[in-house]
Design an enzyme around this catalytic site. Structure first.
Site, PDB file in Angstrom:
ATOM      1  N   HIS A  18      69.758   4.663  34.759  1.00 44.23           N
ATOM      2  CA  HIS A  18      69.486   5.314  36.299  1.00 44.23           C
ATOM      3  C   HIS A  18      68.123   5.742  36.464  1.00 44.23           C
ATOM      4  O   HIS A  18      67.411   6.642  35.647  1.00 44.23           O
ATOM      5  CB  HIS A  18      70.531   5.984  36.422  1.00 44.23           C
ATOM      6  N   ASN A  19      67.764   5.827  37.709  1.00 44.68           N
ATOM      7  CA  ASN A  19      66.496   6.216  38.303  1.00 44.68           C
ATOM      8  C   ASN A  19      65.112   5.607  37.573  1.00 44.68           C
ATOM      9  O   ASN A  19      64.130   6.279  38.179  1.00 44.68           O
ATOM     10  CB  ASN A  19      66.483   7.799  38.169  1.00 44.68           C
TER      11      ASN A  19
END
Length: 354
Positions: free
Chosen positions: A256-257
């Protein structure tokens, strides 16, 4: 049992066509009107095929090839056997690929397994919006509010989640899932790709681990290709982003991110942890790992099986565990090898045998 050929050449090219296409020079006696109808490796090529050779290790195969013509670097022109036309070029493999692309365009992208159009065995929510020219094959599912551009093909068994946006001329492979994501044009997802599932996030404590909601998206820009069984997690509190033109191999994990720049190349079984950032034109070798929040600058290269725990500067070439400048890594490996050899030579005979 039949022996099917899945890709047949579409037409043929003359030697003069090959010269015009690749910029190669006919460096031996040959008729420019000779037709080339296929490509093949040195040891399998026959009359009517073109092949290529670059490194000296393949010169024995060149000596025995039955190809009609062969792309070679200037220093290997003299090694081309009689009866084979030498096509001189600085980059034989690039020329070979150019011919491949011209003769086998169908191999560049997956074709529908069934007739174009919407299969009656597909499941499309009434609130989904599909432009004319979209193909949805049997067993594919499209959720409410999804939008899909013309020329896109959804292969059997793929799942497009609610609200997903997919651009034009995309290919979503069999069994792939796309949720919480925005895809640009000409994005290719191979079978089994997983896009937009929640990332691995837990608030750990002695009483147990609490799941952290992942409320971001995945944004995939134009001309990205993602290999089979790769996973791209949606952002936790911001978007996971993959820049235009990036090519990702099979079985890669992107947390994620993560932000990946334009025209990167990420080889199989790489793991990129949450919130890592890759600049443009980065290359990550197979089975390497990038720790969370680390940055790899524009043009950075990471060798296979390396572990990146610190930032890699723009243009840096790093390798090892932990990753460090590649020349430094090579020197350390060589020093360790020499030390080990000295220890072996100085060890008593009975110690060696034990």
């Amino acid at each position: 049992m039949a022996d099917p050929v899945f890709f047949a050449p579409e037409g043929s090219l003359s030697l003069d066509d090959l010269v015009a296409l690749t910029g190669a020079r006919i460096a031996s006696a040959g008729d420019g009107s000779l037709r080339i109808g296929g490509v093949a490796p040195l040891d399998e090529a026959g009359a009517g095929d073109v092949t290529f050779v670059e490194g000296p290790r393949y010169l024995p195969l060149l000596a025995a090839t039955q190809a009609a013509a062969c792309f070679v670097v200037p220093r290997h022109v003299a090694s081309v056997p009689a009866g084979v036309i030498a096509l001189e070029t600085a980059k034989p493999h690039d020329a070979y690929v150019a011919v491949l692309r011209r003769l086998y365009p169908a191999a560049l992208s997956p074709a529908p397994l069934f007739s174009p159009g919407i299969s009656p065995a597909a499941h499309i929510h009434p609130e989904a919006r599909l432009e004319d020219g979209v193909t949805v094959e049997p067993g594919a599912v499209v959720g409410a509010g999804a939008e899909i551009g013309r020329g896109t093909i959804l292969a059997p068994g793929c799942v497009i989640g609610p609200g997903v946006r997919i651009g034009r001329d995309c290919r979503i492979g069999a069994g792939a899932t796309v949720t919480h994501a925005l895809l640009g044009n000409r994005v290719f997802l191979h079978p089994g790709v997983r896009i937009g599932q929640d990332g691995f996030g837990y608030l750990m404590s002695a009483r147990g681990h609490q799941k952290v909601p992942q409320v971001g998206r995945v944004v995939i820009q134009d001309d990205v290709e993602i290999g089979a069984n790769t996973t791209v997690d949606r952002g936790a509190n911001r978007d996971t982003v993959i820049g235009e033109g990036t090519k990702i191999d099979n079985q890669v994990q992107i947390g994620h991110n993560v932000v990946i720049g334009r025209h990167c190349v990420i080889v199989s079984q790489v793991g990129i942890s949450g919130s890592a950032t890759l600049g443009d034109f980065v290359v990550i070798g197979g089975q390497a790992g990038v720790i969370g929040h680390a940055r790899v600058g524009n043009g950075g290269q990471v060798a296979a099986t390396s572990s990146v725990k610190d930032d890699v500067p723009p243009g840096g070439r790093y390798g090892g565990t932990p990753a460090r400048p590649i020349k430094e890594w090579y020197r350390e490996e060589l020093a360790l090898r020499r030390l080990a050899l000295r220890e072996l030579k100085s060890a008593p005979r009975d110690e060696e045998e034990s």
